[in-house]
Write a protein that holds these residues in place. Structure first.
Motif, short mmCIF file in Angstrom:
data_model
loop_
_atom_site.label_atom_id
_atom_site.label_comp_id
_atom_site.label_asym_id
_atom_site.label_seq_id
_atom_site.Cartn_x
_atom_site.Cartn_y
_atom_site.Cartn_z
N PRO A 8 43.15 91.94 5.30
CA PRO A 8 42.17 90.67 4.80
C PRO A 8 42.87 89.07 5.30
O PRO A 8 43.92 89.22 5.15
CB PRO A 8 41.50 90.50 4.03
N PRO A 9 42.20 88.08 6.46
CA PRO A 9 42.96 87.05 6.52
C PRO A 9 43.01 86.39 5.02
O PRO A 9 42.77 86.78 3.86
CB PRO A 9 41.93 86.16 6.94
N SER A 10 43.74 86.02 4.59
CA SER A 10 44.93 85.47 3.97
C SER A 10 44.26 83.72 3.10
O SER A 10 44.27 83.08 2.13
CB SER A 10 46.74 84.86 3.61
N ALA A 11 42.88 83.39 4.26
CA ALA A 11 42.46 81.82 3.41
C ALA A 11 41.37 82.18 4.37
O ALA A 11 40.78 83.32 5.15
CB ALA A 11 42.86 80.71 4.76
N PRO A 12 39.76 81.73 3.12
CA PRO A 12 38.57 81.92 4.25
C PRO A 12 38.66 81.34 5.43
O PRO A 12 38.81 80.25 6.12
CB PRO A 12 38.21 80.72 2.75
N GLY A 13 37.96 82.13 5.88
CA GLY A 13 37.50 81.91 7.29
C GLY A 13 38.83 82.22 8.81
O GLY A 13 38.07 82.27 9.71
N GLY A 14 39.44 83.01 8.22
CA GLY A 14 40.84 83.15 8.99
C GLY A 14 40.02 85.00 9.53
O GLY A 14 39.32 85.20 9.44
N GLU A 15 41.34 84.79 10.86
CA GLU A 15 40.63 86.07 11.38
C GLU A 15 41.71 87.67 10.70
O GLU A 15 42.40 87.14 9.87
CB GLU A 15 41.65 85.83 12.67
#
Length: 510
Positions: free
Chosen positions: A52-59
């Motif tokens: 899962p991405p480390s930041a919201p909205g990331g890939e």
């Protein structure tokens, strides 16, 4: 950590899901084989699903297994694929390509028709064997007799200079050839690759199989200048031709072309390396050479064969020679990870652990219990309960290595080449009881080598030319540990430039 122990309790074990992704990747990186990585990928969502991405909205990041396999490839300086075969994922593709590398790692011990080559700990070459064609004696070690001298046939074969025609003990080549990573042995010539990707060759030069632009014999290793500055990482040698793969995963060939073994669509010989255009735009992962034919495995797991088709050894269902690489349709629904060619028979292993054979069935070389020829690949039923990961083929004998480190042999038993203590032919595969923890096998025309997990090198079979390296000229029907001048031959596991993990011979006191 201490903080983690305080929060979970002193004796508590931190779950895998609580570990950082980088540490999980290191765990996956430590797996002993690509097969283990594939199993983990198939059974654990933690390791197989995108991170899962480390930041919201990331890939999302690649899965843990994919990250580990990419790191392993980079550590071994293996070029990563730039595109995927249709329907594949990155993790599965990287697993497959590393499985191919493990099935045919850089060869550090090889057997030709009458000679053998080894790479020592410092990357220097040793050789033993004979340039001469010996008489066919019946003597063995127990008889105490040695054969008569024969006539010179393959000048320069041993690489020690003019006048050195036989060596029964492993001997360092007195040349400037250093930092060798892999070697190949044909019937009358040899080739090696150094860490800078340069190919060297020596021996009998007829048909241009040395790649130097002429047919002159070479008594010492000489670099081949025909690769336009490119780096070569894999090489294979047939009776009168050579194949190579460069760092761009393109295939090159040179030498005798009369049976189509070079793959250029004609019968012409090539005195210098020439790119095989049939593979343009494809990524070739492995190559092998039979006596008069050639093999290649592509990144999709497809097997291509070309050259002499006698006995059906190309696997296309007929006896028609093929002058340009042609896909073996019998494997259309499977992925081939290993291949080997003998005189007129072929062996392969697929990713499901099955072993296959086809071609000329004389002396039971195919392992199906009879001597019938097979025009198309046929699974070896006697090995159905084993996971075969690598294969090797001599003139009339065959070998397989399993994931558990066992060695199996079958076919013609002359000179004791099967390693079972006699010279009987074996119509079905039989485990070589004297060996365990086998890491690699090499088959010559009538002699065989093995490298085992306890860091030992072994040889057996035809010895009248000194090719077994035991300091004498006896045939041996059981594996015997190799020694050099009273010192035990051992192996050191080390990462090398071309690919994979290789095992390099060195001498140490017992």
């Amino acid at each position: 950590t201490k903080q983690g122990q305080r929060s979970l309790g002193h004796d508590a074990v931190m779950p895998l899901t609580a570990l950082p992704v980088d540490l999980l990747a290191r765990i996956a990186l430590a797996l002993p084989s690509a097969l283990d990585a594939a199993r983990l990928h198939a059974t654990s969502r933690l390791f197989s699903e995108p991170v899962p991405p480390s930041a919201p909205g990331g890939e999302p990041a690649p899965s843990v297994i994919e990250q580990a396999l990419r790191r392993r490839a980079m550590d071994r300086r293996v070029a990563l694929p730039t595109a995927l075969p249709e329907g594949e994922t990155w993790a599965r593709q990287l697993c497959f390509e590393q499985m191919v590398c493990e099935a045919s790692p850089p060869a550090v011990i090889v057997a030709g028709s009458r000679h053998s080559l080894f790479i020592c700990r410092r990357g220097r070459l040793l050789s033993c064997g004979s340039e001469r064609v010996e008489d066919e004696p019946e003597e063995s070690e127990a008889d105490g007799a040695e054969p008569d001298e024969g006539s010179e046939a393959y000048p320069g074969l041993l690489g020690h200079g003019a006048g050195v025609v036989m060596l029964t003990t492993l001997t360092l080549l007195p040349s400037s050839l250093l930092a060798v990573t892999t070697v190949a042995a044909g019937s009358g010539h040899s080739a090696a690759i150094t860490t800078d990707g340069t190919v060297w060759s020596w021996g009998h030069g007829t048909s241009g199989k040395l790649g130097h632009g002429d047919e002159a014999n070479q008594y010492r290793p000489k670099p081949i200048a025909g690769f336009a500055g490119g780096r070569v990482c894999k090489i294979a040698a047939g009776d009168h031709h050579c194949l190579a793969i460069d760092s761009n995963h393109e295939v090159w060939s040179w030498g005798h072309g009369g049976d189509g073994a070079l793959g250029h669509g004609d019968k012409l010989r090539q005195l210098c390396p020439k790119r095989v255009e049939r593979f343009s735009g494809q990524r070739v992962c492995a190559i092998a050479a039979g006596s008069w034919n050639s093999y290649a495995i592509t990144a999709s797991g497809s097997l291509f064969t070309w050259g002499l088709a006698d006995g059906g050894c190309l696997g296309h269902g007929d006896l028609v020679d093929v002058y340009s690489p042609k896909q073996v349709e019998a494997f259309a629904s499977r992925r081939v990870c290993a291949v080997a060619g003998g005189a007129l028979h072929s062996l392969a292993a697929t990713t499901d652990g099955a072993a296959w054979s086809w071609g000329y069935g004389a002396s039971f070389a195919l392992g199906h219990g009879d001597d019938a020829h097979q025009m198309k690949p046929k699974q070896i039923a006697a090995l159905a309960g084993e996971r075969v990961v690598a294969v090797a083929a001599g003139t009339y004998h065959s070998l397989a290595r399993t994931a558990g480190g066992e060695a199996w042999s079958w076919g013609g038993g002359d000179y004791g080449v099967l390693g079972h203590g006699d010279e009987a032919n074996r119509p079905l595969p039989r485990r070589i009881e004297a060996l365990c923890g086998v890491r690699a096998l090499a088959a010559g025309a009538s002699h065989t080598f093995a490298l085992t997990g306890d860091d030992d090198a072994w040889s057996w079979g035809r010895g009248d030319g000194g090719a077994l390296g035991h300091g004498d000229r006896y045939h041996r029907s059981r594996p015997k540990q190799l020694c050099a001048k009273g010192e035990q031959l051992c192996l050191e596991c080390t990462e090398r430039v071309c690919r994979g993990t290789s095992y390099f011979l060195h001498c140490s006191r017992p």
